[in-house]
Design a protein around this motif. Structure first.
Motif, PDB file in Angstrom:
ATOM      1  N   ARG A 386     131.509 -47.216 -55.922  1.00  0.00           N
ATOM      2  CA  ARG A 386     130.233 -47.795 -56.359  1.00  0.00           C
ATOM      3  C   ARG A 386     129.751 -47.139 -57.651  1.00  0.00           C
ATOM      4  N   LEU A 387     129.825 -45.828 -57.712  1.00  0.00           N
ATOM      5  CA  LEU A 387     129.379 -45.116 -58.907  1.00  0.00           C
ATOM      6  C   LEU A 387     130.244 -45.469 -60.114  1.00  0.00           C
ATOM      7  N   ARG A 388     131.544 -45.610 -59.892  1.00  0.00           N
ATOM      8  CA  ARG A 388     132.426 -45.998 -61.000  1.00  0.00           C
ATOM      9  C   ARG A 388     132.099 -47.412 -61.475  1.00  0.00           C
ATOM     10  N   ALA A 389     131.835 -48.313 -60.521  1.00  0.00           N
ATOM     11  CA  ALA A 389     131.514 -49.695 -60.888  1.00  0.00           C
ATOM     12  C   ALA A 389     130.209 -49.766 -61.666  1.00  0.00           C
ATOM     13  N   GLN A 390     129.219 -48.989 -61.261  1.00  0.00           N
ATOM     14  CA  GLN A 390     127.945 -49.001 -61.987  1.00  0.00           C
ATOM     15  C   GLN A 390     128.103 -48.447 -63.390  1.00  0.00           C
ATOM     16  N   ALA A 391     128.961 -47.431 -63.558  1.00  0.00           N
ATOM     17  CA  ALA A 391     129.224 -46.906 -64.898  1.00  0.00           C
ATOM     18  C   ALA A 391     129.945 -47.957 -65.748  1.00  0.00           C
ATOM     19  N   ALA A 392     130.872 -48.693 -65.139  1.00  0.00           N
ATOM     20  CA  ALA A 392     131.568 -49.763 -65.854  1.00  0.00           C
ATOM     21  C   ALA A 392     130.594 -50.876 -66.238  1.00  0.00           C
ATOM     22  N   PHE A 393     129.677 -51.187 -65.349  1.00  0.00           N
ATOM     23  CA  PHE A 393     128.638 -52.195 -65.611  1.00  0.00           C
ATOM     24  C   PHE A 393     127.844 -51.826 -66.860  1.00  0.00           C
ATOM     25  N   ASP A 394     127.432 -50.579 -66.945  1.00  0.00           N
ATOM     26  CA  ASP A 394     126.653 -50.122 -68.097  1.00  0.00           C
ATOM     27  C   ASP A 394     127.481 -50.187 -69.382  1.00  0.00           C
ATOM     28  N   ASP A 395     128.752 -49.846 -69.291  1.00  0.00           N
ATOM     29  CA  ASP A 395     129.599 -49.902 -70.478  1.00  0.00           C
ATOM     30  C   ASP A 395     129.795 -51.337 -70.963  1.00  0.00           C
ATOM     31  N   ILE A 396     129.929 -52.277 -70.041  1.00  0.00           N
ATOM     32  CA  ILE A 396     130.084 -53.685 -70.428  1.00  0.00           C
ATOM     33  C   ILE A 396     128.845 -54.162 -71.173  1.00  0.00           C
ATOM     34  N   VAL A 397     127.670 -53.802 -70.662  1.00  0.00           N
ATOM     35  CA  VAL A 397     126.425 -54.174 -71.336  1.00  0.00           C
ATOM     36  C   VAL A 397     126.386 -53.580 -72.743  1.00  0.00           C
ATOM     37  N   ARG A 398     126.712 -52.306 -72.860  1.00  0.00           N
ATOM     38  CA  ARG A 398     126.659 -51.634 -74.152  1.00  0.00           C
ATOM     39  C   ARG A 398     127.617 -52.281 -75.147  1.00  0.00           C
ATOM     40  N   GLU A 399     128.814 -52.594 -74.706  1.00  0.00           N
ATOM     41  CA  GLU A 399     129.797 -53.140 -75.639  1.00  0.00           C
ATOM     42  C   GLU A 399     129.500 -54.600 -75.981  1.00  0.00           C
ATOM     43  N   ALA A 400     128.870 -55.330 -75.084  1.00  0.00           N
ATOM     44  CA  ALA A 400     128.431 -56.683 -75.427  1.00  0.00           C
ATOM     45  C   ALA A 400     127.394 -56.637 -76.544  1.00  0.00           C
ATOM     46  N   LEU A 401     126.479 -55.686 -76.461  1.00  0.00           N
ATOM     47  CA  LEU A 401     125.482 -55.538 -77.524  1.00  0.00           C
ATOM     48  C   LEU A 401     126.143 -55.133 -78.841  1.00  0.00           C
ATOM     49  N   GLU A 402     127.161 -54.280 -78.786  1.00  0.00           N
ATOM     50  CA  GLU A 402     127.871 -53.879 -79.996  1.00  0.00           C
ATOM     51  C   GLU A 402     128.497 -55.081 -80.707  1.00  0.00           C
ATOM     52  N   LEU A 403     128.890 -56.097 -79.944  1.00  0.00           N
ATOM     53  CA  LEU A 403     129.522 -57.281 -80.519  1.00  0.00           C
ATOM     54  C   LEU A 403     128.508 -58.359 -80.886  1.00  0.00           C
ATOM     55  N   GLY A 404     127.226 -58.013 -80.890  1.00  0.00           N
ATOM     56  CA  GLY A 404     126.201 -58.971 -81.267  1.00  0.00           C
ATOM     57  C   GLY A 404     125.771 -59.875 -80.141  1.00  0.00           C
ATOM     58  N   GLY A 405     126.014 -59.453 -78.896  1.00  0.00           N
ATOM     59  CA  GLY A 405     125.686 -60.273 -77.737  1.00  0.00           C
ATOM     60  C   GLY A 405     124.347 -59.911 -77.122  1.00  0.00           C
ATOM     61  N   THR A 406     124.151 -60.416 -75.913  1.00  0.00           N
ATOM     62  CA  THR A 406     122.919 -60.175 -75.169  1.00  0.00           C
ATOM     63  C   THR A 406     123.259 -59.732 -73.759  1.00  0.00           C
ATOM     64  N   VAL A 407     122.321 -59.042 -73.112  1.00  0.00           N
ATOM     65  CA  VAL A 407     122.601 -58.452 -71.802  1.00  0.00           C
ATOM     66  C   VAL A 407     122.590 -59.476 -70.676  1.00  0.00           C
ATOM     67  N   THR A 408     121.977 -60.636 -70.909  1.00  0.00           N
ATOM     68  CA  THR A 408     121.971 -61.656 -69.864  1.00  0.00           C
ATOM     69  C   THR A 408     121.913 -63.044 -70.485  1.00  0.00           C
ATOM     70  N   GLY A 409     122.813 -63.908 -70.035  1.00  0.00           N
ATOM     71  CA  GLY A 409     122.842 -65.274 -70.532  1.00  0.00           C
ATOM     72  C   GLY A 409     122.099 -66.247 -69.651  1.00  0.00           C
ATOM     73  N   GLU A 410     122.023 -65.943 -68.327  1.00  0.00           N
ATOM     74  CA  GLU A 410     121.393 -66.911 -67.433  1.00  0.00           C
ATOM     75  C   GLU A 410     120.890 -66.321 -66.123  1.00  0.00           C
ATOM     76  N   HIS A 411     121.293 -65.125 -65.754  1.00  0.00           N
ATOM     77  CA  HIS A 411     120.880 -64.554 -64.467  1.00  0.00           C
ATOM     78  C   HIS A 411     119.529 -63.866 -64.538  1.00  0.00           C
ATOM     79  N   GLY A 412     119.087 -63.489 -65.731  1.00  0.00           N
ATOM     80  CA  GLY A 412     117.826 -62.791 -65.883  1.00  0.00           C
ATOM     81  C   GLY A 412     117.997 -61.284 -65.892  1.00  0.00           C
TER      82      GLY A 412
END
Length: 459
Positions: A386-412
């Motif tokens: 669980r802790l590893r998955a949550q760390a991966a979750f945070d990294d995905i968010v960070r790298e999406a922002l690095e590519l000019g993206g947004t943290v949520t497209g439709e889930h809120g």
């Protein structure tokens, strides 16, 4: 609660502990929640108004809730709150074929509205994967998207007007029924996607479209998610606007097969499903062009489906992917959106993040508009995973922002993406959000703790 019970018709206020437990949270994995003091199941807008006024007088938090299908914790209860469950307000009040609009209560299920419109030759386009279960009110609260939004847009593109109870207990109407209208600020759009923090939605007026042409389906098998991502970019570069362009990896298809025995597991790492609803020869040409894009991008096999039942089964598998994976253990679902030209790169980064954190990640995506849903899988009770998955979750968010993206497209944003929102928006912009919230909910009773992480909104 005696005062509240006395203000409403019999049976509206529920306090049984087992009932309260069933309303504590939505489908978001590992999002915190508390136990409500009561659940109210109103039947009218006026009853909602009574509840909000009562809560404003006593400083009691109000948590609006639809069907509870959300994936960000936006409907999670806070301790001592009143959950206002709107799933009982399910009337389709009006479908107007001339004006091409419908007026519905917030508890109407998305697919039920679509079916009712189809009977009159009309179509309500927004179609989140949860459309068989999710409600229009919840769709509006999160500005839900769906399979066909690559061409037809998201929920907010179809909301003409709202009836809302504000945080001060005022029952107001926003928006219009006309095709055009610019009188005053666009408060309707302000409420769309506000996740219950600016008002409780009690009625929705939506725009409809004429029933569309039958779709043609193109399917392609790819050796990796990155290769499928390149095909998505090729479709966009070719100037095509498919009515759907969905990515499903092998892990998802195998999970669906294990559950529903649909026999759809492909001899491929990733499947890309495209559709076009352009009429006549234009549709034929668009399907052929999409097929050529798939082939040029490295598809190991691609075909225009001539079997509508088979094509529909593939898209049904796409919708079933999340509940199928959920049967295997806890699933933490991402909802990032990146520019279409960065889809392949982001999918590659997701794979690298999974390796870095020793976390299994399955992928589905509304790939045509860059909305990716990596799903992080863990075993029940495995705290380290669980802790590893949550760390991966945070990294995905960070790298999406690095590519000019947004943290949520439709889930809120809900609870899971509050840190991501703070990373995405400037402090001055967050202050603007809080000023709007103060105007509509000065007592801070509406869905407290959601969306924001700093200042007075902090949990």
């Amino acid at each position: 609660m005696d005062e509240l019970v006395g203000l409403l018709p019999p049976g509206r206020v529920l306090v049984d502990p087992d009932v309260l437990a069933s309303y504590r949270h939505d489908e978001a994995e590992w999002a915190p929640y508390g136990t409500p003091a009561a659940v109210v199941r109103p039947r009218t807008a006026e009853e909602v108004q009574v509840v909000v006024r009562y809560c404003a007088r006593h400083g009691v938090p109000v948590v609006p809730r639809g069907a509870g299908t959300g994936l960000s914790g936006g409907a999670n209860a806070v301790a001592g709150c009143v959950v206002v469950a709107l799933d009982g307000m399910r009337a389709i009040k009006e479908i107007d074929p001339l004006e091409k609009l419908a007026v519905v209560e917030p508890g109407v299920v998305n697919d039920d509205l679509r079916a009712a419109c189809a009977e009159q030759g009309l179509w309500y386009p927004p179609d989140p994967a949860s459309s068989p279960w999710s409600t229009i009110g919840g769709n509006v609260a999160t500005n839900a998207g769906g399979v066909c939004c690559v061409k037809y847009g998201v929920t907010g593109d179809y909301v003409l007007g709202l009836q809302v109870v504000t945080g001060t207990g005022e029952l107001v109407r926003l928006g219009r029924r006309t095709a055009k209208g610019v009188a005053g600020y666009d408060l309707t759009s302000l409420l769309v996607g506000s996740e219950g923090t600016l008002g409780v939605i009690t009625e929705v007026t939506v725009r409809l479209r004429p029933r569309r042409e039958p779709e043609r389906t193109v399917a392609g098998y790819f050796p990796s998610v990155v290769a499928a991502g390149r095909a998505v970019e090729a479709v966009a570069a070719a100037g095509l606007t498919p009515s759907a362009l969905e990515l499903v990896d092998r892990q998802c298809l195998e999970a669906v097969d294990a559950w529903k025995n649909m026999g759809l597991s492909a001899d491929a790492d990733t499947v890309l499903l495209g559709r076009t609803d352009a009429p006549g020869a234009a549709g034929e040409a668009e399907a052929d062009a999409m097929l050529a894009c798939f082939t040029a991008a490295g598809a190991t096999w691609s075909v225009r489906s001539s079997d509508q039942e088979e094509a529909d089964a593939l898209f049904a598998a796409r919708r079933l992917a999340y509940p199928a994976l959920e049967r295997l253990g806890p699933v933490l679902t991402e909802d990032i959106c990146v520019p279409v030209g960065r889809v392949a790169e982001m999918l590659g980064r997701v794979q690298d993040i999974g390796v870095r954190h020793d976390t299994r990640i399955a992928n589905i995506a509304h790939a045509g508009d860059g909305n990716l849903h990596p799903m992080l899988l863990t075993a029940e009770g495995d705290e380290a995973a669980r802790l590893r998955a949550q760390a991966a979750f945070d990294d995905i968010v960070r790298e999406a922002l690095e590519l000019g993206g947004t943290v949520t497209g439709e889930h809120g944003v809900g609870l899971l993406k509050r840190d991501g929102l703070r990373a995405e928006l400037d402090p001055a912009v967050l202050d603007l959000h809080r000023a709007v919230r103060d105007a509509l909910d000065p007592h801070r009773i509406l869905n407290p703790g959601k969306v924001f992480t700093t200042g007075k909104e902090s949990t």
